[in-house]
Structure formats: structure tokens, C-alpha cells
Design a protein around this motif. Structure first.
Motif, short mmCIF file in Angstrom:
data_model
loop_
_atom_site.label_atom_id
_atom_site.label_comp_id
_atom_site.label_asym_id
_atom_site.label_seq_id
_atom_site.Cartn_x
_atom_site.Cartn_y
_atom_site.Cartn_z
N VAL A 23 0.83 -1.38 0.06
CA VAL A 23 -0.01 0.31 0.00
C VAL A 23 0.82 1.24 0.08
O VAL A 23 0.76 2.35 -0.69
N CYS A 24 2.03 1.30 0.76
CA CYS A 24 2.68 2.44 0.97
C CYS A 24 3.63 2.59 -0.41
O CYS A 24 3.98 3.69 -0.70
N ASP A 25 3.81 1.63 -1.06
CA ASP A 25 4.52 1.70 -2.53
C ASP A 25 3.42 2.02 -3.59
O ASP A 25 3.78 2.00 -4.81
N GLY A 26 2.15 2.24 -3.20
CA GLY A 26 1.26 2.89 -4.33
C GLY A 26 0.15 1.89 -4.71
O GLY A 26 -0.76 2.28 -5.71
N GLU A 27 0.05 0.63 -4.33
CA GLU A 27 -0.89 -0.43 -4.66
C GLU A 27 -2.09 -0.30 -3.76
O GLU A 27 -2.17 -0.34 -2.64
N ASN A 28 -3.18 0.00 -4.61
CA ASN A 28 -4.43 0.36 -3.86
C ASN A 28 -5.14 -1.09 -3.27
O ASN A 28 -5.96 -1.44 -3.99
N ILE A 29 -4.91 -1.55 -2.26
CA ILE A 29 -5.29 -2.55 -1.68
C ILE A 29 -6.12 -2.00 -0.49
O ILE A 29 -5.36 -1.20 0.45
N ASP A 30 -7.34 -2.46 -0.31
CA ASP A 30 -8.05 -2.01 0.94
C ASP A 30 -7.99 -2.92 2.11
O ASP A 30 -7.88 -4.11 1.90
N PHE A 31 -7.91 -2.47 3.33
CA PHE A 31 -8.08 -3.16 4.45
C PHE A 31 -8.68 -2.64 5.50
O PHE A 31 -8.75 -1.21 5.53
N LEU A 40 2.37 11.08 8.63
CA LEU A 40 1.71 12.44 9.54
C LEU A 40 2.86 13.30 9.37
O LEU A 40 2.43 14.68 9.28
N HIS A 41 3.98 13.28 9.40
CA HIS A 41 5.06 14.21 8.99
C HIS A 41 5.79 14.38 7.58
O HIS A 41 6.45 15.14 7.27
N GLU A 42 5.07 13.56 6.73
CA GLU A 42 5.25 13.65 5.46
C GLU A 42 4.27 13.43 4.53
O GLU A 42 4.39 12.47 3.60
N PRO A 43 3.33 14.25 4.57
CA PRO A 43 2.13 13.90 3.59
C PRO A 43 2.22 14.07 2.15
O PRO A 43 1.49 13.71 1.39
N GLU A 44 3.60 14.66 1.95
CA GLU A 44 3.51 14.57 0.41
C GLU A 44 4.12 13.37 -0.14
O GLU A 44 3.88 13.04 -1.25
N LYS A 45 4.29 12.38 0.66
CA LYS A 45 4.74 11.10 0.37
C LYS A 45 3.67 9.94 0.41
O LYS A 45 3.61 8.97 -0.18
N ARG A 46 2.54 10.68 0.85
CA ARG A 46 1.21 9.68 0.91
C ARG A 46 0.82 9.19 -0.50
O ARG A 46 0.62 10.00 -1.32
N PRO A 47 0.58 7.79 -0.60
CA PRO A 47 0.27 7.35 -2.01
C PRO A 47 -1.11 7.96 -2.26
O PRO A 47 -2.02 8.19 -1.49
N LYS A 58 -8.49 -2.85 -4.32
CA LYS A 58 -8.64 -4.27 -4.28
C LYS A 58 -8.92 -4.77 -2.83
O LYS A 58 -8.25 -4.20 -1.91
N PRO A 59 -9.59 -5.67 -2.49
CA PRO A 59 -9.80 -6.15 -1.27
C PRO A 59 -8.77 -7.05 -0.87
O PRO A 59 -8.09 -7.75 -1.50
N TYR A 60 -8.08 -6.90 0.53
CA TYR A 60 -6.73 -7.54 0.99
C TYR A 60 -7.09 -9.16 0.78
O TYR A 60 -6.07 -9.89 1.00
N LYS A 61 -8.35 -9.45 0.97
CA LYS A 61 -8.56 -10.90 1.18
C LYS A 61 -9.47 -11.34 -0.02
O LYS A 61 -10.52 -10.84 -0.18
N VAL A 62 -9.10 -12.21 -1.15
CA VAL A 62 -9.63 -12.66 -2.28
C VAL A 62 -10.02 -14.09 -1.91
O VAL A 62 -9.34 -14.88 -1.76
N THR A 63 -11.32 -14.19 -1.75
CA THR A 63 -11.88 -15.61 -1.68
C THR A 63 -12.10 -16.36 -3.05
O THR A 63 -12.42 -15.86 -3.86
N PRO A 64 -11.08 -17.53 -3.01
CA PRO A 64 -11.10 -18.25 -4.05
C PRO A 64 -12.15 -18.88 -4.66
O PRO A 64 -13.13 -18.95 -3.86
N ASN A 65 -12.50 -18.89 -5.79
CA ASN A 65 -13.93 -19.54 -6.32
C ASN A 65 -13.93 -21.00 -6.11
O ASN A 65 -12.77 -21.55 -5.93
N LEU A 66 -14.86 -21.53 -6.47
CA LEU A 66 -15.04 -22.79 -6.26
C LEU A 66 -13.99 -23.82 -6.75
O LEU A 66 -13.29 -24.67 -6.60
#
Length: 332
Positions: free
Chosen positions: A278-286, A298-305, A312-320
Motif C-alpha cells: 500500500v505504501c508503494d502505491g498499490e491500492n489494496i483496501d483493508f 503524519l510528518h510527510e504528507p507529500e509522500k502519501r500514496p 482491491k480487497p486484501y482478502k480474495v476468496t477463491p472461487n469454487l
């Protein structure tokens, strides 16, 4: 008398460590003495971060590290099959030996201390925990006592001969956050614990959480005075602490549990690589991701992705089909 905080960390959990340090600064005290216990030698980023924080230092007592690694190794050598099992799996020493370094706080620089895993955010004052250490040797605030399976070997026939059911239902705890004192587990007490384990009690230890099971055994078997706020606070005041609780309310970058401000949030079960991605810029939700990102940057907001794609959800439920192929040992 010097009170302080220990955190076990290395560069792998760098982003989480920064978030934790910032949360302590904002919610517990800007000048709170903090000592980072190294999980291993991967510390380049950690050392660089410490240079910018006057209240934070690195734990450098190699003698204490050796003492507790030796003690932990001796503990697991008393186990009937853990050592052999790890050797067969290619683990040259104790499984996750670095996690056992958390015990160095018992021989550290603080008279009273609070230990924290790096995957935690502090969201309230810690003063009441330190105050409780005036009357107890060990203090926690969690609900691990509801689940024995991640602390002891529940299948051990010897477990109830060592600890009665009532103690197992009320005294076990999570090792992610605890308060204690320097010198509680001196050499005499460590030798006593080893002697008990050598007489067959090692069978009850849970080898998949090696540091947590040892710490629980140490506290319960030695008979030191312990206290769990989760069991003593009124029901109207007690709060949760785990990221698995979906009902916490966020207000002003703090969390509330049914109106009560929680003390800490433990991102237990979420791998460090998730936070790093996530900190590297990958949009994974948790759960409570925005809270983590707030304190991390907090101290470097300019670096926030900045995310522009759908998360994408952080857990992907495998299909059947995937589950069936996996069960059959086939590639998909």
C-alpha cells in the motif's frame, strides 16, 4: 525510575514502525522514551528514522539478546518434537527466534515498560497501564483468554494438570502489548521455569506461536501478579483492540468502541507485505487503512500514496474451481 516503551522491529516493518512512532507521539506523549529491539540485523531504515527522533534509541545490549535467545532455545529443546520438526522443515534454530527478543525488555533500560509489536497504533494515553504496574508485575488489555488455541497446545493431556481450567479461561493473553518491569524474570526464575519444562511440561507449548506461548507460560507458571483490563473494567468502559472488529467508529483520527475511546489498534493477522504494498502505491483496501495512512504519513504528507484506481480487497476468496484444483494439488 525510568518508564518507557519497547518496540520489536526491523526494516521489514519500517512503514508500520513509523506509523506506530507517530501515533505514540500524538496520543501518548511526544517525549516518551522509546527503545527499538532489533528483530534481526536488517536495520538500515530503522537507524535512519531514529536519527530524526530524540526520544527513540536502538537496543544495543548484545549480552541481553544472547541471554534471551539462549533461554528461548533451551525452552524449545525441552519440547518433545518441536525442535526435530523445525529441523526437518529447514529451520536451523528456533522458529521465528527474533520474536523471542521481545523478552529483552526484562533486562533492559526501563524500570517499568510497555512492550508493543510494530503492527499496532496507540490511540490513547498509556498512563493507566503504567499506574497499574505499581501494584502488579504484568499487565495486559486484550481478549485472548477467549481463545486458548493460539496460546497452548489444546490437545495436550497434560495441560489441565499444570493449569486448572479456570486459569486457562481467564489468564492467557496476547503478547502484542503488555506492561511489566525490569528484573521480573531473573536468572533464578528462568532456571526454575526451565526445570519445570524439562520435567515434561514443555508438551503444552504451542509451537506455531513460539514467543507468545513461552511468555504466557512464564507469567502463569512463575506465579507473578498479573492483571488484564479486559477482565476488570466495567462492561460499559471496556473496549476492543483488534482490527478484526468492524464496528469501531473513527473520529479525529481516533477510534471509539461504543462511545469509548480505544487505547490501541492491533492490525493482527495482516502481513507486513500488505502495508508495504500500500505504501508503494498499490491500492489494496483493508480495515482501518485510512487510520494507518494518516499516522504513517503524519510528518510527510507529500509522500502519501494517491490512489486513482478502484481498490482491491486484501482478502480474495477463491472461487469454487480454484478451491477444488488446490485441494487436488493441480495448478490453475
Amino acid at each position: 525510575m525510568v518508564d518507557g516503551i519497547y518496540i520489536l522491529a526491523n526494516d521489514v516493518v519500517y512503514h508500520q514502525l513509523v506509523a506506530l512512532l507517530n501515533s505514540i507521539e500524538v496520543n501518548a506523549g511526544k517525549n516518551f522514551p522509546i527503545c527499538i529491539i532489533p528483530y534481526d540485523d536488517r536495520l538500515e531504515l530503522v537507524k535512519e528514522e531514529i536519527q530524526h527522533r530524540d526520544n527513540v534509541e536502538l537496543f544495543t545490549d548484545t549480552k541481553a539478546i544472547t541471554i534471551w535467545e539462549d533461554f528461548s532455545t533451551k525452552v524449545w529443546q525441552t519440547h518433545p518434537y518441536a525442535w526435530q520438526h523445525w529441523q526437518e522443515d529447514g529451520i536451523p534454530k528456533v522458529y521465528r527466534l527474533g520474536m523471542h527478543r521481545r523478552f529483552c525488555g526484562f533486562d533492559g533500560i526501563f524500570d517499568k515498560f510497555i512492550y508493543l509489536d510494530a503492527d499496532i497504533l496507540i490511540l490513547n494515553s498509556l498512563d493507566y497501564i503504567f499506574q497499574q504496574l505499581n501494584s502488579h508485575d504484568f499487565v495486559v488489555y486484550d481478549f485472548q483468554y477467549k481463545d486458548l488455541s493460539h496460546v497452548y497446545n489444546a490437545n495436550s493431556t497434560n495441560l489441565l494438570n499444570i493449569f486448572p481450567q479456570q486459569r486457562l479461561e481467564s489468564e492467557i493473553f496476547c503478547a502484542g502489548l503488555y506492561g511489566s518491569k525490569r528484573g521480573v524474570f531473573d536468572e533464578e526464575r528462568r532456571n526454575y521455569l526451565l526445570s519445570c519444562l524439562e520435567q515434561g511440561e514443555a508438551e503444552i507449548l504451542y509451537m506455531n506461536a513460539p514467543d507468545q506461548t513461552i511468555l504466557n507460560y512464564m507469567v502463569m507458571r512463575s506465579g507473578i501478579s498479573s492483571y488484564n483490563f479486559a477482565r476488570h473494567l466495567p462492561k460499559t468502559e471496556v473496549t476492543g483492540c483488534c482490527v478484526t472488529s468492524p464496528h469501531f467508529q473513527t473520529r479525529n483520527n481516533l477510534l471509539y468502541d461504543r462511545g469509548n475511546q480505544i487505547t490501541y489498534l492491533h492490525y493482527i493477522g495482516l502481513k507486513s507485505r500488505l502495508f508495504n504494498s500500500v505504501c508503494d502505491g498499490e491500492n489494496i483496501d483493508f480495515p482501518y487503512r485510512e487510520l494507518f495512512l494518516h499516522y504513517r504519513y503524519l510528518h510527510e504528507p507529500e509522500k502519501r500514496p494517491q490512489f486513482t484506481t478502484k481498490s482491491k480487497p486484501y482478502k480474495v476468496t477463491p472461487n469454487l474451481a480454484t478451491r477444488i484444483f488446490k485441494k487436488l494439488g493441480l495448478k490453475v
